[in-house]
Design an enzyme around this catalytic site. Structure first.
Site, PDB file in Angstrom:
ATOM      1  N   HIS A   1       0.872  -1.186   0.000  1.00 16.20           N
ATOM      2  CA  HIS A   1       0.000   0.000   0.000  1.00 16.20           C
ATOM      3  C   HIS A   1       0.907   1.234   0.000  1.00 16.20           C
ATOM      4  O   HIS A   1       1.966   1.224   0.646  1.00 16.20           O
ATOM      5  CB  HIS A   1      -0.872   0.071   1.264  1.00 16.20           C
ATOM      6  CG  HIS A   1      -2.128  -0.734   1.227  1.00 16.20           C
ATOM      7  ND1 HIS A   1      -2.572  -1.440   2.334  1.00 16.20           N
ATOM      8  CD2 HIS A   1      -3.067  -0.911   0.265  1.00 16.20           C
ATOM      9  CE1 HIS A   1      -3.727  -2.032   2.034  1.00 16.20           C
ATOM     10  NE2 HIS A   1      -4.050  -1.734   0.787  1.00 16.20           N
TER      11      HIS A   1
ATOM     12  N   CYS B   1      -2.229   2.848   8.966  1.00 18.18           N
ATOM     13  CA  CYS B   1      -3.282   1.916   8.523  1.00 18.18           C
ATOM     14  C   CYS B   1      -4.488   1.966   9.462  1.00 18.18           C
ATOM     15  O   CYS B   1      -5.615   1.713   9.032  1.00 18.18           O
ATOM     16  CB  CYS B   1      -2.772   0.485   8.504  1.00 18.18           C
ATOM     17  SG  CYS B   1      -1.358   0.206   7.453  1.00 18.18           S
TER      18      CYS B   1
HETATM   19  N1  ARG Z   1      -4.099  -7.079   6.434  1.00 15.86           N
HETATM   20  C1  ARG Z   1      -4.455  -5.846   5.790  1.00 15.86           C
HETATM   21  C2  ARG Z   1      -4.425  -6.031   4.288  1.00 15.86           C
HETATM   22  O1  ARG Z   1      -3.568  -6.740   3.820  1.00 15.86           O
HETATM   23  C3  ARG Z   1      -3.544  -4.761   6.221  1.00 15.86           C
HETATM   24  C4  ARG Z   1      -3.936  -3.427   5.675  1.00 15.86           C
HETATM   25  C5  ARG Z   1      -2.966  -2.333   6.014  1.00 15.86           C
HETATM   26  N2  ARG Z   1      -3.495  -1.072   5.678  1.00 15.86           N
HETATM   27  C6  ARG Z   1      -2.825  -0.051   5.135  1.00 15.86           C
HETATM   28  N3  ARG Z   1      -3.441   1.061   4.992  1.00 15.86           N
HETATM   29  N4  ARG Z   1      -1.612  -0.192   4.690  1.00 15.86           N
HETATM   30  O2  ARG Z   1      -5.228  -5.498   3.572  1.00 15.86           O
END
Ligand code: ARG
Length: 288
Positions: free
Chosen positions: A178, A279
């Site tokens: 991300h 996150c």
């Molecule tokens: N387990 C989640 C996923 O893989 C973690 C999300 C993390 N969020 C972020 N904004 N980076 O989607």
């Protein structure tokens, strides 16, 4: 004779801006599937510890004077704690996510309902996008990540929804899937036409994207691989106070040298799900 002080360039003075955030208490947090390299369902997780660590972040935001809204966690959606993926909100308009993986798709209607009930102009997406996980507002422009989650088509769509320029950045390292794991926008509010200070992890991007970042943000903080690898960039800033992982030692010093006030919060348990401070934090940018 010049005084020693005159030779030292003072760090710029920074201003804290009041923020409005959406968070979700990780009451159902666990890791029982894997959609990023951090998630290992075989490793045990401790939900009570996740809640306690999360609570420290929540309490800190409140202590700093920010307003924090809460969305009810849904059983069966352990990743809902990562509210940054729950939408992208500018000027009272909320662009709803459309999750890449089926495991998270049931979160989207819950976030959409929350935005509607809270009075946001709520826009349902056509394209796969994971909200503020991949879209970061940097001054007037939207920095948009792709490569692992949000699609290039969602970059066009988010630009249309908000009538803003979108800068596409290609993520190439699966650990930084991300955009908010690879870039931190340190100034949430800047005078019109100016760009904020950002920090980023150069190795998370392809050459073309790195060139774009160098050109647009010549004064950016470049974070080391070491600090990036502990999710140092997954931080939140009010323009002065920057909440970061206690493991990101080099970044902490870089922030201090630039006049920011780094404050550490340990979300080690939530890192087992591949998420950190940013996150767990969605910016609610209300209409003026
Ligand atoms: N387990 C989640 C996923 O893989 C973690 C999300 C993390 N969020 C972020 N904004 N980076 O989607």
């Amino acid at each position: 004779m010049s005084t020693p002080e005159a030779a030292v360039t003072a760090a710029p003075s920074r201003t804290a801006h009041h923020r409005h955030y959406l968070m979700c208490r990780p009451e159902y947090f666990t890791v029982n599937y894997s959609i990023n390299p951090w998630m290992e369902p075989a490793n045990p997780t401790d939900t009570a510890k996740a809640v306690a660590q999360w609570q420290k972040l929540y309490d800190l935001y409140v202590e700093l004077g920010h307003d924090v809204e809460l969305i009810d966690p849904l059983p069966g959606y352990p990743d809902m704690v990562y509210t940054a993926n729950g939408g992208f909100v500018i000027d009272g308009r909320a662009y709803v996510p459309k999750f890449r993986f089926v495991e998270r798709q049931g979160e989207a209607p819950a976030f959409a309902d929350w935005f509607r009930a809270a009075g946001y102009d709520t826009i349902e997406p056509q394209e796969v996008n994971e909200g503020e996980g991949d879209f970061l507002l940097a001054g007037d422009v939207i920095l948009a990540g792709t490569g692992f989650r949000s699609t290039g088509d969602s970059h066009r769509e988010v630009g249309e929804v908000f009538g803003r320029e979108v800068v596409t950045l290609n993520l190439v390292d699966p650990r930084f899937y991300h955009l908010d794991t690879a870039i931190a926008v340190l100034d949430p509010v800047v005078p019109e036409g100016e760009h904020p200070t950002i920090a980023y992890l150069p190795g998370a991007f392809d050459d073309a994207s790195r060139e774009i970042l160098e050109e647009r943000f010549p004064d950016a903080i470049l974070v080391s691989d070491e600090d990036g690898a502990v999710f140092g960039l997954n931080s939140s800033s009010d323009g002065y106070n920057v909440i970061i992982s206690p493991r990101a030692k080099g970044f902490e010093k870089q922030l201090r040298d630039r006049g920011y006030n780094p404050i550490t919060v340990d979300l080690s348990e939530l890192l087992l799900g591949g998420g950190g401070i940013k996150c767990c934090t969605l910016e609610l940018r209300d209409a003026e």
